[in-house]
Scaffold this active site. Structure first.
Site, PDB file in Angstrom:
ATOM      1  N   ARG A 157      49.434  48.071  43.681  1.00  7.61           N
ATOM      2  CA  ARG A 157      50.117  47.961  45.048  1.00  7.61           C
ATOM      3  C   ARG A 157      51.541  49.145  44.858  1.00  7.61           C
ATOM      4  O   ARG A 157      51.881  49.428  43.701  1.00  7.61           O
ATOM      5  CB  ARG A 157      50.676  46.453  45.013  1.00  7.61           C
ATOM      6  N   LYS A 181      52.703  40.429  41.561  1.00  8.68           N
ATOM      7  CA  LYS A 181      53.335  39.448  42.413  1.00  8.68           C
ATOM      8  C   LYS A 181      53.474  38.209  41.339  1.00  8.68           C
ATOM      9  O   LYS A 181      52.822  37.910  40.441  1.00  8.68           O
ATOM     10  CB  LYS A 181      52.369  38.993  43.357  1.00  8.68           C
ATOM     11  N   HIS A 250      47.715  50.860  50.453  1.00 10.05           N
ATOM     12  CA  HIS A 250      47.060  49.704  50.401  1.00 10.05           C
ATOM     13  C   HIS A 250      45.468  50.363  50.728  1.00 10.05           C
ATOM     14  O   HIS A 250      44.624  49.611  50.089  1.00 10.05           O
ATOM     15  CB  HIS A 250      47.144  48.571  51.356  1.00 10.05           C
ATOM     16  N   ARG A 253      44.232  51.136  47.387  1.00  7.63           N
ATOM     17  CA  ARG A 253      43.818  50.103  46.866  1.00  7.63           C
ATOM     18  C   ARG A 253      42.371  49.370  47.042  1.00  7.63           C
ATOM     19  O   ARG A 253      41.564  49.136  46.184  1.00  7.63           O
ATOM     20  CB  ARG A 253      44.867  49.050  47.025  1.00  7.63           C
ATOM     21  N   HIS A 276      44.210  39.750  41.659  1.00  3.60           N
ATOM     22  CA  HIS A 276      43.948  38.443  42.648  1.00  3.60           C
ATOM     23  C   HIS A 276      44.087  37.311  41.924  1.00  3.60           C
ATOM     24  O   HIS A 276      43.262  37.285  40.814  1.00  3.60           O
ATOM     25  CB  HIS A 276      42.818  38.959  43.452  1.00  3.60           C
ATOM     26  N   TYR A 285      35.453  43.051  49.337  1.00  2.00           N
ATOM     27  CA  TYR A 285      34.859  44.301  48.976  1.00  2.00           C
ATOM     28  C   TYR A 285      33.351  44.368  48.903  1.00  2.00           C
ATOM     29  O   TYR A 285      32.733  45.272  49.044  1.00  2.00           O
ATOM     30  CB  TYR A 285      35.606  44.900  47.661  1.00  2.00           C
TER      31      TYR A 285
END
Length: 304
Positions: A157, A181, A250, A253, A276, A285
C-alpha cells in the site's frame, strides 16, 4: 449571524476525539484511517446540529441516521462512500455501547446500501512495460523508478511504502518487512534485480544528502515523501500508458495481484503477500481472471 453548518458542539468534539484515541491506541488504526473516521463523524455531527438542533451524538436515533444517509444519496454520493460512513457510525456506536454511553445503538437496523460488483482495475503487462523514467536529476530518476517498481512488484500500500526504512530491507534473504494495517508485519520476497535497484538507489541517495530522514524513499529535500507525491507520480506515469480512469498506487496493487494470479499463483499466497485478513477480500482478483478467460474464449473460440 446564521448558524455555521459545519459547527459542532464541544460535546461532539469530546465524543469524537475519545473515540479516535480508542481506535488509534487500542485498535491500532492508521492515521489515515482514523482521519477518515473523524471526517465521517464530524460530517454526521454537523448534519445533526443543522437538521435536528441536536448537540449530543449519543442521542442520535435510527431515523436521524436514515435521514443522513438519504441526504448523502440526494447530494450524489456513491453508495460505496455512503457505506463507508455507515460503517464508521456502526463502529462508533458499538464503542458507545461498550462504554455505557448508550443502551441501544441507532445502527441496529441500518443496512448497507447495495452497490454494483465491480472488478478490480489493473494495468496489462504489456502496458506496464511501457512505463519510462526521464529526469535530469539522477537521484529523482532512480527514486521514482524504485517507487513505481516497489508498488508493482510487492503490491504494498501507499502508506506502507512511505514507512519503509533501510532496516526493513534484508538484502541477503531477498525480502523486505512491511508494517501494514493495525501495525501487522509481513514479509514480502524481492527479486535479485529489485535488491540491486534498491542498493544502487541507496548509493545515489546517500551521496545526494548529508542529512536525511530515516526512510528508504525521500523527497527532493531529503524528507519523508508525502502521500500526495506518491499518488501524483504514479498517476503521471500511468497516464501515458493506459486508458484506465483510475491511475493510483492502489491500481498497481491490483495489478500486482492480478498478474500473479494470471501466472498461476495460489490465492492464499496472494492473500498473505497483500496482507488481507480475509480471503474473501482477495477473491476479487479471481473474478478478474475469470472475466479475462471469458474474454479470451469469446475472441478465440469459433463459437465464442
Amino acid at each position: 449571524m446564521g448558524k455555521n453548518p459545519y459547527f459542532y458542539s464541544e460535546v461532539f468534539s469530546m465524543s469524537i476525539e475519545k473515540f479516535i484515541t480508542h481506535i488509534e491506541t487500542e485498535k491500532r488504526f492508521s492515521p489515515l484511517t482514523s482521519g477518515a473516521y473523524r471526517l465521517d463523524l464530524t460530517q454526521f455531527a454537523a448534519y445533526l446540529e443543522t437538521e435536528y438542533h441536536e448537540s449530543d451524538l449519543t442521542r442520535a436515533t435510527a431515523t436521524m441516521v436514515k435521514s443522513f444517509v438519504a441526504h448523502l444519496k440526494e447530494n450524489g454520493m456513491e453508495n460505496r462512500s455512503i457505506n463507508r460512513k455507515i460503517s464508521t457510525l456502526r463502529t462508533f456506536y458499538k464503542y458507545c455501547l461498550r462504554e455505557g454511553a448508550i443502551t441501544k445503538s441507532p445502527m441496529t437496523y441500518i443496512k448497507a446500501l447495495k452497490q454494483p460488483k465491480t472488478l478490480a482495475k489493473f494495468v496489462t503487462e504489456a502496458d506496464i512495460n511501457k512505463v519510462s523514467f526521464y529526469d535530469i536529476d539522477a537521484f529523482a530518476t532512480q527514486r521514482d523508478h524504485l517507487l513505481f517498481e516497489l508498488l508493482y512488484q510487492t503490491g504494498m500500500r501507499r502508506a506502507e511504502l512511505r514507512g519503509l526504512r533501510d532496516a526493513d530491507i534484508d538484502m541477503a534473504s531477498l525480502q523486505l518487512k512491511v508494517l501494514g494495517k493495525r501495525n501487522k508485519e509481513r514479509q514480502i520476497p524481492l527479486s535479485p534485480q529489485m535488491v540491486d535497484m534498491i542498493s544502487q538507489y541507496q548509493a545515489v541517495r546517500d551521496a545526494h544528502f548529508k542529512q536525511r530522514a530515516d526512510r528508504l524513499l525521500l523527497n527532493d529535500k531529503g524528507e519523508e515523501m508525502s502521500p500526495y507525491y506518491i499518488y501524483n507520480k504514479v498517476h503521471v506515469l500511468l497516464d501515458g500508458i493506459t486508458a484506465l480512469k483510475q491511475k493510483s498506487p492502489h491500481v498497481l496493487r491490483h495489478t500486482f495481484a492480478t498478474h500473479l494470479l494470471d501466472e498461476g499463483a495460489n490465492l492464499v499466497a496472494i492473500q498473505k503477500l497483500l496482507g488481507h485478513q480475509d480471503l474473501a477480500t482477495t477473491q476479487i482478483y479471481a473474478h478478474n481472471t475469470i472475466e479475462q478467460l471469458k474474454k479470451i474464449h469469446k475472441q478465440a473460440h469459433p463459437k465464442g
